[in-house]
Motif scaffolding. Structure first.
Motif, PDB file in Angstrom:
ATOM      1  N   ARG A   1      17.749  57.052 -32.752  1.00  0.00           N
ATOM      2  CA  ARG A   1      17.953  57.273 -31.940  1.00  0.00           C
ATOM      3  C   ARG A   1      19.431  57.268 -31.833  1.00  0.00           C
ATOM      4  O   ARG A   1      19.605  57.283 -31.188  1.00  0.00           O
ATOM      5  CB  ARG A   1      17.484  55.647 -30.736  1.00  0.00           C
ATOM      6  CG  ARG A   1      16.449  55.487 -30.375  1.00  0.00           C
ATOM      7  CD  ARG A   1      15.671  53.949 -30.128  1.00  0.00           C
ATOM      8  NE  ARG A   1      16.386  53.443 -29.346  1.00  0.00           N
ATOM      9  CZ  ARG A   1      16.986  52.744 -27.987  1.00  0.00           C
ATOM     10  NH1 ARG A   1      15.217  53.436 -26.969  1.00  0.00           N
ATOM     11  NH2 ARG A   1      17.336  52.433 -27.361  1.00  0.00           N
ATOM     12  N   SER A   2      19.307  57.802 -33.524  1.00  0.00           N
ATOM     13  CA  SER A   2      21.146  58.142 -33.203  1.00  0.00           C
ATOM     14  C   SER A   2      21.302  58.763 -34.548  1.00  0.00           C
ATOM     15  O   SER A   2      20.209  59.368 -35.307  1.00  0.00           O
ATOM     16  CB  SER A   2      21.513  56.577 -34.116  1.00  0.00           C
ATOM     17  OG  SER A   2      23.202  56.778 -33.802  1.00  0.00           O
TER      18      SER A   2
ATOM     19  N   VAL B   1      18.470  61.617 -25.707  1.00  0.00           N
ATOM     20  CA  VAL B   1      17.929  61.259 -27.385  1.00  0.00           C
ATOM     21  C   VAL B   1      17.546  59.115 -26.627  1.00  0.00           C
ATOM     22  O   VAL B   1      16.445  58.864 -26.704  1.00  0.00           O
ATOM     23  CB  VAL B   1      19.065  60.352 -27.669  1.00  0.00           C
ATOM     24  CG1 VAL B   1      18.588  59.442 -28.732  1.00  0.00           C
ATOM     25  CG2 VAL B   1      19.913  62.081 -28.617  1.00  0.00           C
ATOM     26  N   PHE B   2      17.536  59.289 -25.808  1.00  0.00           N
ATOM     27  CA  PHE B   2      17.085  57.867 -24.434  1.00  0.00           C
ATOM     28  C   PHE B   2      17.746  57.530 -23.207  1.00  0.00           C
ATOM     29  O   PHE B   2      18.509  57.682 -23.652  1.00  0.00           O
ATOM     30  CB  PHE B   2      16.342  56.254 -25.065  1.00  0.00           C
ATOM     31  CG  PHE B   2      17.527  55.426 -25.182  1.00  0.00           C
ATOM     32  CD1 PHE B   2      18.482  55.095 -24.931  1.00  0.00           C
ATOM     33  CD2 PHE B   2      18.245  55.569 -27.427  1.00  0.00           C
ATOM     34  CE1 PHE B   2      19.861  54.751 -25.121  1.00  0.00           C
ATOM     35  CE2 PHE B   2      20.027  54.990 -27.511  1.00  0.00           C
ATOM     36  CZ  PHE B   2      20.142  54.153 -27.070  1.00  0.00           C
TER      37      PHE B   2
ATOM     38  N   ARG C   1      21.871  57.410 -23.794  1.00  0.00           N
ATOM     39  CA  ARG C   1      22.181  58.964 -25.356  1.00  0.00           C
ATOM     40  C   ARG C   1      22.051  59.688 -24.356  1.00  0.00           C
ATOM     41  O   ARG C   1      20.383  59.713 -24.954  1.00  0.00           O
ATOM     42  CB  ARG C   1      21.996  57.847 -26.493  1.00  0.00           C
ATOM     43  CG  ARG C   1      22.542  58.740 -28.061  1.00  0.00           C
ATOM     44  CD  ARG C   1      21.922  57.524 -29.255  1.00  0.00           C
ATOM     45  NE  ARG C   1      23.038  56.421 -28.748  1.00  0.00           N
ATOM     46  CZ  ARG C   1      22.804  55.352 -29.748  1.00  0.00           C
ATOM     47  NH1 ARG C   1      21.991  55.456 -30.310  1.00  0.00           N
ATOM     48  NH2 ARG C   1      23.754  54.485 -29.278  1.00  0.00           N
TER      49      ARG C   1
ATOM     50  N   GLU D   1      26.621  63.527 -30.328  1.00  0.00           N
ATOM     51  CA  GLU D   1      25.848  62.373 -30.135  1.00  0.00           C
ATOM     52  C   GLU D   1      26.868  61.469 -28.717  1.00  0.00           C
ATOM     53  O   GLU D   1      27.780  60.989 -29.525  1.00  0.00           O
ATOM     54  CB  GLU D   1      25.344  60.979 -30.813  1.00  0.00           C
ATOM     55  CG  GLU D   1      24.826  59.904 -30.041  1.00  0.00           C
ATOM     56  CD  GLU D   1      24.050  59.397 -31.471  1.00  0.00           C
ATOM     57  OE1 GLU D   1      24.562  57.947 -31.704  1.00  0.00           O
ATOM     58  OE2 GLU D   1      23.951  59.570 -32.685  1.00  0.00           O
TER      59      GLU D   1
ATOM     60  N   SER E   1      26.976  58.919 -26.416  1.00  0.00           N
ATOM     61  CA  SER E   1      26.201  56.940 -25.656  1.00  0.00           C
ATOM     62  C   SER E   1      27.497  56.920 -24.009  1.00  0.00           C
ATOM     63  O   SER E   1      28.648  57.050 -24.100  1.00  0.00           O
ATOM     64  CB  SER E   1      25.865  56.438 -26.411  1.00  0.00           C
ATOM     65  OG  SER E   1      25.071  55.973 -27.561  1.00  0.00           O
TER      66      SER E   1
END
Length: 130
Positions: free
Chosen positions: A68-69, A96-97, A110, A118, A120
């Motif tokens: 997730r990152s 991502v989520f 994210r 990335e 968030s």
């Protein structure tokens, strides 16, 4: 003087990145173009947030998504995580989520921007008490 932190990001397609930031709700406040469509320097603003954006000057690598990152990214404190998540996806980001509640009573989501950086979005404000 109080120290301040300003992030800078470079993109292979900086003009495309600026469109993505505009679609997300940022305003382009300055832009200096160079040769062959390169963005030498630009600044985008959303409220008190200011980012500096330019074209890559080398073939940089982006950290890969593992789970997730990517292990690094930018966190945008917002009041409506769902709206920013939806805007980011509509503008070309990869999920991502999806927006979710956290165990400490906040909300977060994210994405990876169109070049894999990335981002968030969350309702937790760093420096505040949980």
């Amino acid at each position: 003087m109080n120290p301040r932190l300003y992030a800078y990001l470079s993109y292979a397609d900086a003009p495309g990145a600026l469109r993505w930031f505009s679609d997300l709700g940022f305003t382009i406040v300055s832009r200096q173009d160079g040769e062959a469509g390169q963005v030498v320097h630009s600044e985008v603003r959303l409220g008190d947030v200011v980012l500096m954006i330019s074209s890559n000057d080398a073939a940089y690598s982006i950290s890969p998504l593992i789970g997730r990152s990517t292990g690094r990214g930018l966190y945008l404190f917002v009041d409506d995580v769902d709206a920013y998540f939806d805007r980011a996806l509509t503008a070309g980001a990869m999920s991502v989520f999806a927006p979710e509640a956290t165990e400490w009573g906040t909300r977060r989501a994210r994405v990876l921007d169109p070049e894999g950086n990335e981002w968030s979005f969350g309702t937790y404000e760093p420096g505040s008490a949980w």
